[in-house]
Design an enzyme around this catalytic site. Structure first.
Site, PDB file in Angstrom:
ATOM      1  N   GLY A 163      31.960  -3.262  18.905  1.00 44.75           N
ATOM      2  CA  GLY A 163      31.175  -4.157  19.629  1.00 44.75           C
ATOM      3  C   GLY A 163      29.922  -3.444  20.213  1.00 44.75           C
ATOM      4  O   GLY A 163      30.047  -2.675  21.154  1.00 44.75           O
ATOM      5  N   CYS A 168      31.439 -12.733  25.396  1.00 46.94           N
ATOM      6  CA  CYS A 168      31.074 -12.136  26.612  1.00 46.94           C
ATOM      7  C   CYS A 168      30.423 -12.833  27.674  1.00 46.94           C
ATOM      8  O   CYS A 168      30.289 -13.964  27.565  1.00 46.94           O
ATOM      9  CB  CYS A 168      29.823 -11.323  26.022  1.00 46.94           C
ATOM     10  N   ASN A 177      39.463 -14.455  18.973  1.00 51.40           N
ATOM     11  CA  ASN A 177      39.241 -13.095  19.804  1.00 51.40           C
ATOM     12  C   ASN A 177      40.449 -13.285  20.756  1.00 51.40           C
ATOM     13  O   ASN A 177      41.442 -13.993  20.591  1.00 51.40           O
ATOM     14  CB  ASN A 177      38.065 -13.353  20.857  1.00 51.40           C
TER      15      ASN A 177
END
Length: 310
Positions: free
Chosen positions: A46, A139, A201
């Site tokens: 990432g 995020c 995720n």
């Protein structure tokens, strides 16, 4: 002849086995154990616009049938990746996916712009470039008090729309299992021009050190991945696949060819393999071989025959 290929927004995958972001680096290390070009694709570590050192303290902790991680997106930044890592990717015969994260809308957009500019330059000179961007909207959004973009559909919509305008590259959006309504989130991504969605995720978890009387992690909570989350991931992939017309990239606890087949039967076009890479350094090559063997045994000539069959 067994046909294991798949296509997402014009990007061809020789097989559905893609290495998940954060578990495979950029492929160099695993290339010492097998030819990573045999994989369908690689979603790299990432990236954020600027380099990040990651979280202090304990970063990974093994738990029952899974792994907790609090790495904190340690990465070299977009520009360093393009200069130092992408030349290696040019040598690989596999789909190249950049996982892009950010703390602000501006970070996401600028990161996408840099990747697009690099792709334009490479293609103009006849070189290989990034094939797809995987937008990580899980995020922290610092302007929203730490709430993840990927939880609130309204906040996520702004990011997806802005990044879609910033790049012409195929765009997949990685969804959080913590979303208020993950199917609704996926539909929003499709409406805003995403070419695919990937899920799930990690799931927020915790581990307490009973002797020190505190969380093992400095950030208190961490992300749970591995076989423990597979039933949840499979359910969410199925729910999303029945609600959108764009391809779904499924992930969550895959450790065998039958796991891969389950996700495809639930509607996934390709899958991503994460934690299993830590359990088995040759996970990718073995899964590709096992998948072909399974298809032969079950007389499955093409994955299209079983995709979304459940």
């Amino acid at each position: 002849m067994i046909n294991t290929t798949a296509t997402i927004a014009g990007v061809k995958f020789k097989n559905p086995i893609v290495m998940a972001s954060g578990t495979f680096g950029f492929g160099r290390e695993y290339g010492k154990f097998y030819d990573v070009s045999m994989l369908g694709g690689i979603s790299g570590k990432g990236l954020t616009l600027n380099p990040k050192a990651g979280n202090p303290g304990v970063r990974v902790y093994e738990t029952a049938s899974g792994l907790l991680n609090s790495v904190g997106l340690e990465n070299p930044g977009v520009e360093a990746f393009l200069a130092k890592e992408l030349p290696y990717w040019e040598t690989l015969d596999t789909a190249r996916i950049v996982n892009l994260g950010g703390n602000t809308l501006q970070d996401y957009v600028r990161g996408a712009e840099l990747i697009q500019e690099d792709a334009n330059a490479r293609k103009a000179s006849g070189r290989k470039a990034v094939d797809m961007i995987e937008l990580n909207i899980s995020c922290p959004n610092v302007k929203e008090g730490g709430i993840a973009f990927g939880v609130k559909t309204v906040a996520a919509k702004e990011v997806v729309r802005a990044v879609r305008k910033a790049t012409k590259l195929p765009l997949a959006v990685k969804l959080s299992p913590n979303a208020e309504d993950i199917a609704e989130m996926a539909q929003m991504c499709e409406a805003e021009g995403a070419d695919a969605v990937s899920l799930i995720n990690t799931i927020s978890g915790m581990k307490i050190d009973v002797r020190r009387r505190r969380s093992v992690f400095n950030n208190l909570y961490a992300g749970l991945s591995g076989p423990a989350i597979k039933p949840i991931a499979l359910r969410m992939v199925h729910q999303v696949a029945t609600r959108v017309s764009i391809p779904v990239i499924g992930m969550g606890g895959i450790t065998s060819a039958t796991d891969v087949i389950e996700f495809i039967m639930a509607g996934a076009t390709v899958v991503q393999v994460g934690t299993y890479n830590f359990m088995n350094l040759r996970a990718g090559s073995e899964l590709v071989e096992q998948l072909q063997q399974f298809m032969l045994e079950e007389n499955i000539m093409s994955l299209g025959e079983i995709r979304g069959i459940v």
